[in-house]
Scaffold this motif. Structure first.
Motif, PDB file in Angstrom:
ATOM      1  N   ARG A 251     -12.858   4.888   1.880  1.00  0.00           N
ATOM      2  CA  ARG A 251     -12.776   4.557   0.767  1.00  0.00           C
ATOM      3  C   ARG A 251     -12.050   4.393  -0.586  1.00  0.00           C
ATOM      4  O   ARG A 251     -10.432   3.587  -0.617  1.00  0.00           O
ATOM      5  CB  ARG A 251     -13.712   3.719   0.377  1.00  0.00           C
ATOM      6  N   GLU A 252     -12.340   5.113  -0.726  1.00  0.00           N
ATOM      7  CA  GLU A 252     -10.680   5.835  -1.496  1.00  0.00           C
ATOM      8  C   GLU A 252      -9.382   6.583  -0.815  1.00  0.00           C
ATOM      9  O   GLU A 252      -8.637   6.169  -1.027  1.00  0.00           O
ATOM     10  CB  GLU A 252     -11.386   7.698  -3.158  1.00  0.00           C
ATOM     11  N   TYR A 253      -9.230   7.460  -0.010  1.00  0.00           N
ATOM     12  CA  TYR A 253      -8.349   7.751   0.451  1.00  0.00           C
ATOM     13  C   TYR A 253      -7.791   6.515   1.220  1.00  0.00           C
ATOM     14  O   TYR A 253      -6.478   6.059   0.968  1.00  0.00           O
ATOM     15  CB  TYR A 253      -8.595   8.410   2.739  1.00  0.00           C
ATOM     16  N   LEU A 254      -8.121   5.530   1.859  1.00  0.00           N
ATOM     17  CA  LEU A 254      -7.615   4.126   1.895  1.00  0.00           C
ATOM     18  C   LEU A 254      -7.372   3.242   0.736  1.00  0.00           C
ATOM     19  O   LEU A 254      -5.873   3.113   0.781  1.00  0.00           O
ATOM     20  CB  LEU A 254      -8.647   3.037   2.798  1.00  0.00           C
ATOM     21  N   ALA A 255      -8.048   2.692   0.254  1.00  0.00           N
ATOM     22  CA  ALA A 255      -7.234   2.609  -1.225  1.00  0.00           C
ATOM     23  C   ALA A 255      -6.193   3.562  -1.910  1.00  0.00           C
ATOM     24  O   ALA A 255      -5.010   2.454  -2.286  1.00  0.00           O
ATOM     25  CB  ALA A 255      -8.217   2.479  -2.395  1.00  0.00           C
ATOM     26  N   ASP A 256      -5.639   4.870  -1.964  1.00  0.00           N
ATOM     27  CA  ASP A 256      -4.242   5.711  -1.558  1.00  0.00           C
ATOM     28  C   ASP A 256      -3.572   5.166  -1.436  1.00  0.00           C
ATOM     29  O   ASP A 256      -2.414   4.748  -1.458  1.00  0.00           O
ATOM     30  CB  ASP A 256      -4.522   7.174  -1.981  1.00  0.00           C
ATOM     31  N   ALA A 257      -3.971   4.706   0.311  1.00  0.00           N
ATOM     32  CA  ALA A 257      -3.641   4.433   0.924  1.00  0.00           C
ATOM     33  C   ALA A 257      -2.125   3.310   1.503  1.00  0.00           C
ATOM     34  O   ALA A 257      -1.305   2.309   1.539  1.00  0.00           O
ATOM     35  CB  ALA A 257      -3.587   4.833   2.716  1.00  0.00           C
ATOM     36  N   GLY A 258      -3.555   1.873   0.608  1.00  0.00           N
ATOM     37  CA  GLY A 258      -3.193   1.197  -0.062  1.00  0.00           C
ATOM     38  C   GLY A 258      -2.066   0.665  -1.144  1.00  0.00           C
ATOM     39  O   GLY A 258      -0.943   0.359  -0.667  1.00  0.00           O
ATOM     40  N   ALA A 259      -2.467   1.935  -1.977  1.00  0.00           N
ATOM     41  CA  ALA A 259      -0.956   2.107  -2.817  1.00  0.00           C
ATOM     42  C   ALA A 259       0.237   1.926  -2.350  1.00  0.00           C
ATOM     43  O   ALA A 259       1.457   1.875  -2.696  1.00  0.00           O
ATOM     44  CB  ALA A 259      -1.567   3.285  -4.116  1.00  0.00           C
ATOM     45  N   VAL A 260       0.185   3.308  -1.425  1.00  0.00           N
ATOM     46  CA  VAL A 260       1.146   3.678  -1.016  1.00  0.00           C
ATOM     47  C   VAL A 260       2.493   2.844  -0.353  1.00  0.00           C
ATOM     48  O   VAL A 260       3.291   2.010  -0.631  1.00  0.00           O
ATOM     49  CB  VAL A 260       1.017   5.214  -0.050  1.00  0.00           C
ATOM     50  N   GLU A 261       1.146   2.263   0.818  1.00  0.00           N
ATOM     51  CA  GLU A 261       1.923   0.564   1.139  1.00  0.00           C
ATOM     52  C   GLU A 261       2.290   0.070  -0.040  1.00  0.00           C
ATOM     53  O   GLU A 261       3.646  -0.980   0.382  1.00  0.00           O
ATOM     54  CB  GLU A 261       0.829   0.293   2.151  1.00  0.00           C
ATOM     55  N   LEU A 262       1.784  -0.932  -0.771  1.00  0.00           N
ATOM     56  CA  LEU A 262       1.842  -1.668  -1.853  1.00  0.00           C
ATOM     57  C   LEU A 262       3.427  -1.047  -2.323  1.00  0.00           C
ATOM     58  O   LEU A 262       4.762  -1.943  -3.043  1.00  0.00           O
ATOM     59  CB  LEU A 262       0.984  -1.708  -2.845  1.00  0.00           C
ATOM     60  N   THR A 263       3.670  -0.296  -3.006  1.00  0.00           N
ATOM     61  CA  THR A 263       4.573   0.910  -3.963  1.00  0.00           C
ATOM     62  C   THR A 263       5.975   1.207  -2.719  1.00  0.00           C
ATOM     63  O   THR A 263       6.316   1.392  -4.196  1.00  0.00           O
ATOM     64  CB  THR A 263       3.832   1.478  -5.055  1.00  0.00           C
ATOM     65  N   LYS A 264       5.353   1.722  -1.817  1.00  0.00           N
ATOM     66  CA  LYS A 264       7.009   3.033  -1.479  1.00  0.00           C
ATOM     67  C   LYS A 264       6.768   4.179  -1.367  1.00  0.00           C
ATOM     68  O   LYS A 264       8.393   4.605  -1.946  1.00  0.00           O
ATOM     69  CB  LYS A 264       7.162   1.885  -0.764  1.00  0.00           C
ATOM     70  N   ASN A 265       5.899   3.846  -2.589  1.00  0.00           N
ATOM     71  CA  ASN A 265       5.772   5.179  -3.571  1.00  0.00           C
ATOM     72  C   ASN A 265       4.206   6.340  -3.914  1.00  0.00           C
ATOM     73  O   ASN A 265       4.038   6.738  -4.591  1.00  0.00           O
ATOM     74  CB  ASN A 265       6.553   4.949  -5.010  1.00  0.00           C
ATOM     75  N   PRO A 266       4.647   7.000  -2.096  1.00  0.00           N
ATOM     76  CA  PRO A 266       3.456   8.114  -2.802  1.00  0.00           C
ATOM     77  C   PRO A 266       3.496   9.316  -3.367  1.00  0.00           C
ATOM     78  O   PRO A 266       2.737   9.725  -3.596  1.00  0.00           O
ATOM     79  CB  PRO A 266       3.992   8.825  -0.906  1.00  0.00           C
ATOM     80  N   ASP A 267       4.884   9.555  -4.143  1.00  0.00           N
ATOM     81  CA  ASP A 267       5.026  10.628  -4.817  1.00  0.00           C
ATOM     82  C   ASP A 267       4.257  10.247  -5.959  1.00  0.00           C
ATOM     83  O   ASP A 267       3.872  11.004  -6.488  1.00  0.00           O
ATOM     84  CB  ASP A 267       6.484  10.804  -5.129  1.00  0.00           C
ATOM     85  N   ALA A 268       4.595   8.435  -6.168  1.00  0.00           N
ATOM     86  CA  ALA A 268       4.140   8.010  -7.767  1.00  0.00           C
ATOM     87  C   ALA A 268       2.884   7.951  -7.307  1.00  0.00           C
ATOM     88  O   ALA A 268       1.977   8.844  -8.363  1.00  0.00           O
ATOM     89  CB  ALA A 268       4.251   6.456  -8.056  1.00  0.00           C
TER      90      ALA A 268
END
Length: 343
Positions: A251-268
């Motif tokens: 669930r934490e990995y998927l929440a991180d992935a969801g954050a990237v999906e929303l922001t389009k900014n994995p570096d942040a």
């Protein structure tokens, strides 16, 4: 359980887990209810009845209790649904932020929600130097994203946005609801177990000792029945804890992935996690709340029971699967070590 391959299957899996957890709650409560009846009947036995007779008497008592056990459990769930956000806020000291209090943060949250077509949850702040955040609530009206003051002051806008997106993904994936249900399960069993153990220790055992001195006691059967009841309650309590600890770290990995999906900014997201690492401990928050946070620091043996993967593993996953890059300060030690020759 059906394997989870992405965000949408994770949502479906969490709904199934929630149903199973509620069913498990009733099963454990009913099991503990019988153990309580067994302990009380055994402690009140003055005739030296065999264990079989005590068990039969406990079953009769348990049948009379069952409707009240079910009603009490439903009432507990209702109270948890109605008051869970207030209880969480009381333990952490969180307070609500309005648009007027902090337009910048509110605008970030609102923009993320609009991009995903979500209703905007409440925004709250905890006056703590720790770097952490969590989502709370069981219903649309209760949902809230809470940030610590330390996180707001030490992360830049892109990193704060990534953390907010992480928590919004937990709400969207129904992880928050799953965690609250799991905590309710452990709470019911722990409360009943504590009441029973205190009763046996301070009341029933004392009366049993008086009977033993005066008339030979209640017999070996009563001692065996009480021992069985205590073991059953302990097993049920451990089972309720294991249900919490068995929640998938995915669930934490998927929440991180969801954050990237929303922001389009994995570096942040990567730089936010690296800043949070080692600075996430909320001293006032109980373990059940820390399990809902972006980071739940655990060390040594307790790390085996953690519902969060390590920050290093999460960063590695973002680099490997989301195209993220480590910030220069994190790359520097590796850059120095790379040229060294083993010769």
């Amino acid at each position: 359980m059906t394997p989870v391959f992405g965000l949408y299957t994770h949502i479906r899996a969490n709904r199934i887990r929630s149903v199973l957890l509620i069913a498990g709650l009733f099963a454990l409560v009913l099991l503990v209810g019988y153990a309580v009846a067994l302990a009380l009947v055994a402690a009140g036995d003055a005739s030296g009845a065999p264990p079989e007779a005590i068990a039969a008497g406990a079953l009769d008592t348990y049948v009379l209790w069952t409707p009240w056990l079910v009603l009490g459990t439903l009432a507990w769930i209702g109270i948890s649904v109605a008051l869970n956000t207030r209880i969480v806020d009381a333990t952490t000291g969180a307070r609500t932020l309005t648009r007027e209090d902090d337009p910048r943060l509110y605008r970030m949250l609102e923009t993320l929600c609009i991009s995903r077509g979500m209703a905007t949850p409440r925004l709250k702040i905890v006056e703590s130097d720790a770097l952490n955040a969590y989502a709370s609530g069981l219903t649309q009206k209760q949902y809230a994203v809470t940030l610590t003051r330390g996180l707001v002051e030490r992360l830049d806008d892109a990193e704060i946005e990534a953390v907010m997106a992480h928590e919004l993904t937990h709400i969207r994936n129904e992880d928050v609801r799953l965690m609250v249900v799991a905590v309710v399960i452990a709470g019911v069993i722990a409360l009943v177990g504590e009441i029973v153990f205190r009763s046996l220790r301070f009341g029933l055992w004392r009366r049993g000792g008086s009977r033993s001195r005066g008339s030979g006691g209640g017999g070996r059967g009563a001692v065996i029945a009480i021992a069985i009841a205590v073991v059953v309650i302990l097993v049920a309590w451990l089972a309720s804890l294991m249900i919490r600890f068995a929640l998938s770290r995915a669930r934490e990995y998927l929440a991180d992935a969801g954050a990237v999906e929303l922001t389009k900014n994995p570096d942040a997201m990567i730089s936010a996690l690296l800043k949070i690492e080692g600075n996430a401990d909320l001293s006032r928050a109980p373990a059940s709340v820390m399990e809902m946070c972006v980071e739940n620091p655990r060390r040594g043996f307790t790390a085996l029971l953690s519902t969060h993967p390590s920050i290093a593993d999460r960063v590695e996953a973002l680099v490997r699967t989301a195209g993220g890059r480590l910030p220069p300060t994190a790359q520097a030690p590796q850059a120095e070590a790379a040229p060294r020759s083993p010769w």
